[in-house]
Design a protein around this motif. Structure first.
Motif, PDB file in Angstrom:
ATOM      1  N   MET A   1       0.841  -1.194   0.000  1.00  0.00           N
ATOM      2  CA  MET A   1       0.000   0.000   0.000  1.00  0.00           C
ATOM      3  C   MET A   1       0.873   1.240   0.000  1.00  0.00           C
ATOM      4  N   GLU A   2       0.536   2.185  -0.859  1.00  0.00           N
ATOM      5  CA  GLU A   2       1.288   3.433  -0.944  1.00  0.00           C
ATOM      6  C   GLU A   2       0.395   4.607  -0.568  1.00  0.00           C
ATOM      7  N   GLN A   3       0.988   5.741  -0.250  1.00  0.00           N
ATOM      8  CA  GLN A   3       0.234   6.951   0.030  1.00  0.00           C
ATOM      9  C   GLN A   3       0.622   8.036  -0.960  1.00  0.00           C
ATOM     10  N   GLU A   4      -0.272   8.987  -1.156  1.00  0.00           N
ATOM     11  CA  GLU A   4      -0.011  10.143  -1.999  1.00  0.00           C
ATOM     12  C   GLU A   4      -0.092  11.392  -1.144  1.00  0.00           C
ATOM     13  N   ILE A   5       0.942  12.228  -1.187  1.00  0.00           N
ATOM     14  CA  ILE A   5       1.012  13.442  -0.376  1.00  0.00           C
ATOM     15  C   ILE A   5       0.784  14.658  -1.261  1.00  0.00           C
ATOM     16  N   ARG A   6      -0.077  15.555  -0.816  1.00  0.00           N
ATOM     17  CA  ARG A   6      -0.359  16.798  -1.532  1.00  0.00           C
ATOM     18  C   ARG A   6      -0.380  17.942  -0.513  1.00  0.00           C
TER      19      ARG A   6
ATOM     20  N   SER B   1      -8.365   2.562  -0.736  1.00  0.00           N
ATOM     21  CA  SER B   1      -9.461   2.813  -1.668  1.00  0.00           C
ATOM     22  C   SER B   1     -10.776   2.434  -1.006  1.00  0.00           C
ATOM     23  N   GLY B   2     -11.847   2.994  -1.525  1.00  0.00           N
ATOM     24  CA  GLY B   2     -13.165   2.755  -0.947  1.00  0.00           C
ATOM     25  C   GLY B   2     -13.758   4.035  -0.418  1.00  0.00           C
TER      26      GLY B   2
ATOM     27  N   LEU C   1      -6.736   1.313   8.961  1.00  0.00           N
ATOM     28  CA  LEU C   1      -7.760   2.291   8.634  1.00  0.00           C
ATOM     29  C   LEU C   1      -7.959   2.417   7.128  1.00  0.00           C
ATOM     30  N   ALA C   2      -6.902   2.147   6.355  1.00  0.00           N
ATOM     31  CA  ALA C   2      -6.985   2.272   4.897  1.00  0.00           C
ATOM     32  C   ALA C   2      -7.323   0.949   4.212  1.00  0.00           C
ATOM     33  N   ALA C   3      -7.536  -0.118   4.980  1.00  0.00           N
ATOM     34  CA  ALA C   3      -7.775  -1.434   4.378  1.00  0.00           C
ATOM     35  C   ALA C   3      -9.059  -1.462   3.550  1.00  0.00           C
TER      36      ALA C   3
END
Length: 269
Positions: free
Chosen positions: A1-6, A23-24, A53-55
């Motif tokens: 799992m990866e994250q995107e930072i903005r 996702s979801g 939490l991101a599952a």
């Protein structure tokens, strides 16, 4: 799992770093004291939280003003500013309806946001939180001295190479942590903010009081708290749950303020 930072910009011009993962349906986590989006993601203390939490959701979280990848040159540390930061991040992501998770002081920010924007928040999940900051808990003279001492320890000790001063807080947050976890949390305190910012934030946390706002919450709420939490007293979590109409309260059997992956309390959470 990866994250995107903005990045986005708060109402007063402070630039905020936020990240999404998974996702979801959306799940929003309000910022809590001293985070670092990248360091937390790679570390042994918060990683299981973020993966869990991101599952099944798209997890949205951010570094609060003054720390992590957000702007450090900040003067306004207050509940109003923290709520405005949450507003900015949610607007940047374009969310309309979502459950809101508040951990530690993030619980008070979440309560204030839910009262201000009841049309957006579907549920509140509050863990290890409180309605009253430390200065609003009818402290004795000795307890007030302890509170001021904690702030001064941060200001004068956290910038030093020796982690002894930072270790004071680490042992309160994860008393059952492994050597690796303790060392990692010590390092987080060193790299996530300046000692001056960390001390200013700590004082602002002590001044929080959302007792009246909590009574105005209209969304379904779940409040969880570790029974032997050394950082935030169990009674403060119980009080918070009692103030929110219809809130469900779940005591967890743990000494840790940040639940660790191996303990049954984490599985229950």
């Amino acid at each position: 799992m990866e994250q995107e930072i903005r990045f986005c910009t708060a109402a007063d011009g402070v630039r905020l770093a936020y990240a999404t993962a998974g996702s979801g349906p959306p799940l929003v986590k309000a910022a809590n004291y001293l985070t670092h989006l990248e360091h937390d993601w790679r570390g042994p203390v918060w990683r299981h939280w973020l993966e869990g939490l991101a599952a099944e959701h798209t997890l949205l979280r951010y570094d609060e003003r003054g720390c992590g990848l957000s702007d450090w040159d900040v003067s306004d540390f207050s509940l109003d500013a923290w709520v405005q930061d949450l507003e900015a991040v949610i607007a940047a992501q374009g969310l309309e309806r979502f459950p809101l998770l508040g951990i530690s002081q993030g619980a008070a920010v979440s309560v204030a946001y839910a009262v201000k924007h009841p049309e957006q928040v579907t549920q509140l999940i509050l863990y290890g939180g409180y309605a009253r900051g430390r200065f609003n808990r009818d402290l004795t003279a000795e307890e007030m001295l302890q509170a001021e001492t904690m702030i001064n320890v941060i200001r004068v000790g956290w910038g030093q190479e020796n982690p002894a001063f930072r270790q004071l807080f680490t042992t309160m947050l994860i008393p059952e942590g492994s050597e690796e976890q303790v060392d990692w949390l010590n390092e987080l305190a060193r790299i996530s903010a300046t000692p001056e910012n960390a001390a200013a934030m700590e004082r602002a946390l002590y001044q929080i009081d959302v007792s009246e706002l909590a009574a105005q919450v209209e969304v379904p709420s779940l409040v969880l708290h570790s029974r032997d939490d050394a950082a935030i007293p169990f009674e403060e979590g119980r009080l918070l749950a009692g103030l929110i109409p219809g809130a469900r309260f779940v005591p967890l059997e743990s000494q840790n303020h940040i639940l660790l992956a191996h303990e049954p309390a984490w599985t229950r959470f």
